[in-house]
Design an enzyme around this catalytic site. Sequence first.
Site, PDB file in Angstrom:
ATOM      1  N   HIS A 103       1.066   7.189  -5.450  1.00 29.72           N
ATOM      2  CA  HIS A 103       1.802   7.281  -4.358  1.00 29.72           C
ATOM      3  C   HIS A 103       3.168   5.897  -4.576  1.00 29.72           C
ATOM      4  O   HIS A 103       2.631   5.274  -5.624  1.00 29.72           O
ATOM      5  CB  HIS A 103       0.997   6.609  -2.862  1.00 29.72           C
ATOM      6  CG  HIS A 103       0.179   5.278  -3.026  1.00 29.72           C
ATOM      7  ND1 HIS A 103      -0.836   5.441  -3.911  1.00 29.72           N
ATOM      8  CD2 HIS A 103       0.264   4.379  -2.449  1.00 29.72           C
ATOM      9  CE1 HIS A 103      -1.132   4.299  -3.805  1.00 29.72           C
ATOM     10  NE2 HIS A 103      -0.654   3.719  -2.889  1.00 29.72           N
ATOM     11  N   ASP A 108       2.514  -1.752  -6.231  1.00 30.86           N
ATOM     12  CA  ASP A 108       1.399  -2.120  -7.002  1.00 30.86           C
ATOM     13  C   ASP A 108       0.971  -0.921  -7.910  1.00 30.86           C
ATOM     14  O   ASP A 108       0.158  -1.081  -8.876  1.00 30.86           O
ATOM     15  CB  ASP A 108       0.288  -2.738  -6.316  1.00 30.86           C
ATOM     16  CG  ASP A 108      -0.136  -1.911  -5.065  1.00 30.86           C
ATOM     17  OD1 ASP A 108       0.782  -1.291  -4.602  1.00 30.86           O
ATOM     18  OD2 ASP A 108      -1.305  -1.870  -4.668  1.00 30.86           O
ATOM     19  N   HIS A 109       1.431   0.278  -7.592  1.00 29.45           N
ATOM     20  CA  HIS A 109       0.982   1.701  -8.303  1.00 29.45           C
ATOM     21  C   HIS A 109       1.983   1.924  -9.451  1.00 29.45           C
ATOM     22  O   HIS A 109       1.955   2.971 -10.220  1.00 29.45           O
ATOM     23  CB  HIS A 109       0.440   2.779  -7.503  1.00 29.45           C
ATOM     24  CG  HIS A 109      -0.713   2.157  -6.711  1.00 29.45           C
ATOM     25  ND1 HIS A 109      -1.986   2.857  -6.939  1.00 29.45           N
ATOM     26  CD2 HIS A 109      -0.908   1.441  -5.642  1.00 29.45           C
ATOM     27  CE1 HIS A 109      -2.793   2.374  -6.370  1.00 29.45           C
ATOM     28  NE2 HIS A 109      -2.414   1.245  -5.531  1.00 29.45           N
ATOM     29  N   HIS A 152      -3.641   8.387   2.356  1.00 29.82           N
ATOM     30  CA  HIS A 152      -3.251   6.879   2.737  1.00 29.82           C
ATOM     31  C   HIS A 152      -2.032   6.416   3.400  1.00 29.82           C
ATOM     32  O   HIS A 152      -2.301   6.750   4.635  1.00 29.82           O
ATOM     33  CB  HIS A 152      -2.792   6.511   1.064  1.00 29.82           C
ATOM     34  CG  HIS A 152      -2.595   4.901   0.965  1.00 29.82           C
ATOM     35  ND1 HIS A 152      -3.411   3.876   1.416  1.00 29.82           N
ATOM     36  CD2 HIS A 152      -1.681   4.269   0.251  1.00 29.82           C
ATOM     37  CE1 HIS A 152      -3.123   2.638   1.043  1.00 29.82           C
ATOM     38  NE2 HIS A 152      -1.810   3.073   0.261  1.00 29.82           N
ATOM     39  N   HIS A 180      -9.655  -0.366  -7.706  1.00 30.69           N
ATOM     40  CA  HIS A 180      -8.736  -0.914  -6.597  1.00 30.69           C
ATOM     41  C   HIS A 180      -9.613  -1.996  -5.683  1.00 30.69           C
ATOM     42  O   HIS A 180      -9.569  -1.831  -4.672  1.00 30.69           O
ATOM     43  CB  HIS A 180      -8.498   0.270  -5.886  1.00 30.69           C
ATOM     44  CG  HIS A 180      -7.086  -0.240  -5.315  1.00 30.69           C
ATOM     45  ND1 HIS A 180      -7.023  -0.497  -3.800  1.00 30.69           N
ATOM     46  CD2 HIS A 180      -5.711  -0.098  -5.557  1.00 30.69           C
ATOM     47  CE1 HIS A 180      -5.980  -0.994  -3.433  1.00 30.69           C
ATOM     48  NE2 HIS A 180      -4.765  -0.368  -4.321  1.00 30.69           N
TER      49      HIS A 180
END
Lengths: 307, 307
Positions: free
Chosen positions: A62, A66-67, A140, A269
Site C-alpha cells: 500500500h 513507511d512501505h 488497511h 511490523h
Amino acid sequence: MSIKVVFLGTGGSIPTLKRGLPAVLVERWGEQIMFDCGEGVQRQMMIIRGGFHKKIKIFITHMHGDHVLGLPGVMQTMAMLNREKKLEIYGPLGITRFLECVRETLQFGLTFPVEIHEVEESGVVCEEAEYAVEAVRSNHVGSSFCYAFIEKPRPGRFSIKKALALGIPEGPLWSRLQHGQKVKFPSGEEVRPEQVLGSARRGRKIVYTGDTKPFRSLAKFATDADLLIHEATLDDELAERAREDGHSTPSQAATAAKKAKVKQLVLTHISARYEDAAILVKQARRLFRNTQAAEDFMIIELPLPDD
Amino acid sequence: MSIKVVFLGTGGSIPTLKRGLPAVLVERWGEQIMFDCGEGVQRQMMIIRGGFHKKIKIFITHMHGDHVLGLPGVMQTMAMLNREKKLEIYGPLGITRFLECVRETLQFGLTFPVEIHEVEESGVVCEEAEYAVEAVRSNHVGSSFCYAFIEKPRPGRFSIKKALALGIPEGPLWSRLQHGQKVKFPSGEEVRPEQVLGSARRGRKIVYTGDTKPFRSLAKFATDADLLIHEATLDDELAERAREDGHSTPSQAATAAKKAKVKQLVLTHISARYEDAAILVKQARRLFRNTQAAEDFMIIELPLPDD
C-alpha cells in the site's frame, strides 16, 4: 534448493534502533522477490550483501511512506551501479504517479528499464514459468493488498528402476521423460512420462500481509502456506486502537494462521513501543504454536519439499 | 555554550555499511539546523537521540535524491509523534514541488505547520535574532547552494569593576546595561552600555558546501569560518572524473580552506570506493594542516569564543 526469506525491516510505521522500515526479501534460485520497500532498504540490502544487479520484482502492499519510501533510493543506487536488468514493480494505484513525480522532481536517470504494474484487484498479478504471485485486497486504509508467492508443482520424482525395467538406457531419453515428453522406440513402442515419474511434488507458498486488520478472505488466500508473514503492530490489549488504525494484534494473526492451516507464522511490523516482541509472540502462541517474531536480518529457509 | 556539529551521514551518492547519506546537524542552545537530509536520516537522528520535537530548520543544498530523500520520512515520523512546532525547510527551486507530490501520492497528514522557502539566489536566506544563514550559488549540477551558519556577535564582557566604580548597584540595572540599554540616575546622570562593556565578541561560523566542484566565490563566502565542511567525493588522482561529475578533490577542498583562512576543515561526501578515508585526509593536509575526514556520528564542538 531452499528459498531464503530475509527480513530486511521489521518495524512499524516508525523505525527504531533495532528495526528498519518494512521489507521482506525472498531469494529463490538467484532471483529476488521483495515485499514492501521502506526507507533505508538499500542499506539493509548492503548489510546482507543482497546485490543490486539480480533479477528482482518488488511488490508494494500500500502507498504509505513507511512501505514505499525506500524505492527511489534503491532505484537510484541501481542506476549508479549501472544496472542493466529490468526492474519490475507491482503496487496499488498511485505507485506510477509516485515514482514519476519523484523522478521528475529529483531528476535522476536510470540505466535499466522499469516496468510498473498497478494492481487494481485481487487475482494473479504475475505469472512466471515456475511461480506466480497473487494479490488479495486487504483491509488497511485506502487501497491495500496482501501478496502470495506460490511456486508451481514440480514434476514427480524420476524412477531409475522403472526406466531401466522398461528398457530405456541412461542418457538423453531419461531427460526427455523427466521434462514431460514421450519417448518412442524404433519398434514403435511408446513410453509416457507418467510411467517413470512419481506424482507431482508441491511447490512452496509464502504469504505476506502488509498492513491490515483481519479480513475474511485471508484464510482461503493463505491456505496451506509454508510461511505466513503477518503484521502484528499492537498487542492484544490494544485491539481497539489496532482496529481504528487498520492493524492487527497477535491473536488475530494467529487466528488467521490457524484457519489457513499454514505451517509457520512470523509476526512483523512491530510497533516501536515494544522493545522486546516476546509479549506479542506469547499472545499469538496461545492460538498458534509455531509462531515467532521477525527481527531485522532474520533468515528463514524453506527447503525444497520432497513429498 | 558550545555548538555541537553532528555528522549524521557522510557518504557520497551511495551509502555504505559505515556511511549514511548526507546530513549534518548543528545543535545550538536546544535548536537544530540541519544541512541536507539523505535517505535514512530519521534513523540516524534516533541513534544520536536527536529528538523530533525540537526547533529545527533544514537546509537542502540541491535536489538530488541522496540529499533530500530522507525528508519525507523525517516529516512523517514527526507527525506520528505528534510534533506541534513549525518545521522550516529551505532549498532550491523544486523543493516545494517535490514535497507536495510526495505528500499527495503518499497521503500523509501532518500535525505541525511546514514553512518551505525556495532559495533562488545567493544572499541571506534566514535571519534570526542570534544568527543568520546565508547561501551562495555553488557549482554542482543544476541549481545548487552552499550554506553558512553565522552567529551574530555577542555584546562585550560586562565589567563589574567599572559598574561598581560608576556607582551602579548589582541588580536589574546591570542587566539593562548588559542588554545594551542606557541607565539613568535620579540625578539625571546617564551611564551608557559601552562604559561597562568590553568590545563585542565574535560569533561562530560554519560553512557546509554540499556537492560542488571548486568555484571562485567560496573563498570569500567561507572567510574566517570556524569550520568548513567541504565535500571531497574523489581523491586527487580522480580530479578529472570529479570535475565531470561536479565534485571536488581533497586538494581542492584544502585550497578553499586555505584561501578562506578557516580554522578547520572536515571532508565529507566520501565516495563508497574509499573503505578508509585516510588517503583523502593525507592529500588535503599537504595544503591545509587542520583537516580531518567526517565519519558517521562524529561530533565537533565549537566552544563559545571568548575574545
